[in-house]
Design a protein around this motif. Sequence first.
Motif, mmCIF file in Angstrom:
data_model
loop_
_atom_site.group_PDB
_atom_site.id
_atom_site.type_symbol
_atom_site.label_atom_id
_atom_site.label_comp_id
_atom_site.label_asym_id
_atom_site.label_seq_id
_atom_site.Cartn_x
_atom_site.Cartn_y
_atom_site.Cartn_z
ATOM 1 N N GLU A 80 -6.663 -4.739 15.359
ATOM 2 C CA GLU A 80 -7.234 -3.532 14.776
ATOM 3 C C GLU A 80 -6.112 -2.782 14.077
ATOM 4 N N LEU A 81 -6.216 -2.720 12.768
ATOM 5 C CA LEU A 81 -5.140 -2.123 11.979
ATOM 6 C C LEU A 81 -5.586 -0.806 11.373
ATOM 7 N N GLU A 82 -4.648 0.128 11.309
ATOM 8 C CA GLU A 82 -4.941 1.427 10.714
ATOM 9 C C GLU A 82 -3.833 1.771 9.718
ATOM 10 N N VAL A 83 -4.241 2.215 8.546
ATOM 11 C CA VAL A 83 -3.271 2.536 7.495
ATOM 12 C C VAL A 83 -3.148 4.051 7.383
ATOM 13 N N THR A 84 -1.905 4.543 7.399
ATOM 14 C CA THR A 84 -1.677 5.983 7.253
ATOM 15 C C THR A 84 -0.558 6.232 6.242
ATOM 16 N N GLY A 85 -0.513 7.458 5.766
ATOM 17 C CA GLY A 85 0.611 7.915 4.950
ATOM 18 C C GLY A 85 0.791 7.188 3.626
ATOM 19 N N ALA A 86 -0.287 6.631 3.080
ATOM 20 C CA ALA A 86 -0.148 5.848 1.852
ATOM 21 C C ALA A 86 0.082 6.752 0.644
ATOM 22 N N PHE A 87 0.989 6.340 -0.238
ATOM 23 C CA PHE A 87 1.160 7.060 -1.503
ATOM 24 C C PHE A 87 1.880 6.192 -2.513
ATOM 25 N N MET A 88 1.784 6.599 -3.766
ATOM 26 C CA MET A 88 2.533 5.971 -4.856
ATOM 27 C C MET A 88 3.280 7.059 -5.608
ATOM 28 N N PRO A 89 4.607 6.953 -5.730
ATOM 29 C CA PRO A 89 5.312 7.903 -6.589
ATOM 30 C C PRO A 89 4.893 7.658 -8.040
ATOM 31 N N GLN A 90 4.713 8.717 -8.777
ATOM 32 C CA GLN A 90 4.309 8.554 -10.180
ATOM 33 C C GLN A 90 5.306 7.640 -10.891
ATOM 34 N N PRO A 91 4.808 6.523 -11.450
ATOM 35 C CA PRO A 91 5.731 5.560 -12.058
ATOM 36 C C PRO A 91 6.331 6.081 -13.353
ATOM 37 N N VAL A 92 7.594 5.737 -13.583
ATOM 38 C CA VAL A 92 8.260 6.142 -14.818
ATOM 39 C C VAL A 92 8.370 4.968 -15.787
ATOM 40 N N MET A 93 8.229 3.748 -15.261
ATOM 41 C CA MET A 93 8.291 2.586 -16.137
ATOM 42 C C MET A 93 7.007 1.776 -15.960
ATOM 43 N N ASP A 94 7.053 0.526 -16.389
ATOM 44 C CA ASP A 94 5.818 -0.251 -16.296
ATOM 45 C C ASP A 94 5.684 -0.977 -14.965
ATOM 46 N N MET A 95 6.416 -0.488 -13.976
ATOM 47 C CA MET A 95 6.154 -0.945 -12.620
ATOM 48 C C MET A 95 6.081 0.241 -11.689
ATOM 49 N N ALA A 96 5.487 0.006 -10.521
ATOM 50 C CA ALA A 96 5.258 1.102 -9.594
ATOM 51 C C ALA A 96 5.466 0.604 -8.172
ATOM 52 N N GLY A 97 5.800 1.535 -7.291
ATOM 53 C CA GLY A 97 5.974 1.204 -5.881
ATOM 54 C C GLY A 97 4.850 1.799 -5.051
ATOM 55 N N GLY A 98 4.562 1.180 -3.938
ATOM 56 C CA GLY A 98 3.557 1.703 -3.017
ATOM 57 C C GLY A 98 4.126 1.721 -1.608
ATOM 58 N N PHE A 99 3.796 2.803 -0.879
ATOM 59 C CA PHE A 99 4.365 2.993 0.453
ATOM 60 C C PHE A 99 3.262 3.390 1.415
ATOM 61 N N LEU A 100 3.333 2.869 2.616
ATOM 62 C CA LEU A 100 2.340 3.204 3.639
ATOM 63 C C LEU A 100 2.810 2.666 4.987
ATOM 64 N N THR A 101 2.086 3.062 6.019
ATOM 65 C CA THR A 101 2.354 2.569 7.366
ATOM 66 C C THR A 101 1.105 1.867 7.879
ATOM 67 N N ILE A 102 1.291 0.692 8.447
ATOM 68 C CA ILE A 102 0.169 -0.032 9.039
ATOM 69 C C ILE A 102 0.395 -0.083 10.543
ATOM 70 N N ARG A 103 -0.500 0.532 11.273
ATOM 71 C CA ARG A 103 -0.373 0.595 12.734
ATOM 72 C C ARG A 103 -1.289 -0.464 13.358
ATOM 73 N N ASN A 104 -0.765 -1.147 14.345
ATOM 74 C CA ASN A 104 -1.509 -2.199 15.029
ATOM 75 C C ASN A 104 -1.655 -1.813 16.501
ATOM 76 N N ASP A 105 -2.857 -1.376 16.884
ATOM 77 C CA ASP A 105 -3.081 -0.929 18.260
ATOM 78 C C ASP A 105 -3.709 -2.026 19.103
ATOM 79 N N SER A 106 -3.443 -3.273 18.759
ATOM 80 C CA SER A 106 -4.009 -4.363 19.541
ATOM 81 C C SER A 106 -2.876 -5.216 20.102
ATOM 82 N N ASP A 107 -3.229 -6.174 20.939
ATOM 83 C CA ASP A 107 -2.231 -7.064 21.536
ATOM 84 C C ASP A 107 -1.979 -8.302 20.686
ATOM 85 N N THR A 108 -2.553 -8.305 19.485
ATOM 86 C CA THR A 108 -2.404 -9.464 18.609
ATOM 87 C C THR A 108 -1.552 -9.098 17.405
ATOM 88 N N ALA A 109 -0.433 -9.781 17.240
ATOM 89 C CA ALA A 109 0.411 -9.539 16.069
ATOM 90 C C ALA A 109 -0.282 -10.078 14.820
#
Length: 142
Positions: free
Chosen positions: A23-52
């Motif tokens: 069971e995965l939960e995504v938090t804190g996702a964002f993208m900094p406004q890109p200045v060139m023709d590529m962009a970065g994405g950032f987030l945290t994926i939390r796993n509250d289960s016993d399965t990696a």
Amino acid sequence: MLAVGALVPALALTGCSSQTKPELEVTGAFMPQPVMDMAGGFLTIRNDSDTADKLTSVTSPLSDDVQIHETKDQKMREVQSFDIPANGELNLERGGSHIMFMGIKQKPKQGDKVSIELHFEKADPITVELPVEAATHNPQQH
Ligand code: CU
């Protein structure tokens, strides 16, 4: 991935149900406004289960070539997957591992949202909206 299943056919005889999906939960996702023709994405994926699990790929209408990168010695390189430990989390943050959108089709602006789909080895795909923040945005986490 298929090989793992092939190694344990005997288990099917016991009548065990298949392994539960993480069971995965995504938090804190964002993208900094890109200045060139590529962009970065950032987030945290939390796993509250016993399965990696593993983050294996990312797709988005913004780019036909979305990669996952790690940063080593201030250089980034593409990786095939990121581990999401059982009862743990995967942090994609500035200066570290991140999602990279190559050759973006348009430059989103602060306040826009960019839709992405995260694909995992075991868990079902998760769709996330990344709010576009200022180019220098860098939240302090924990
Ligand atoms: Cu990168």
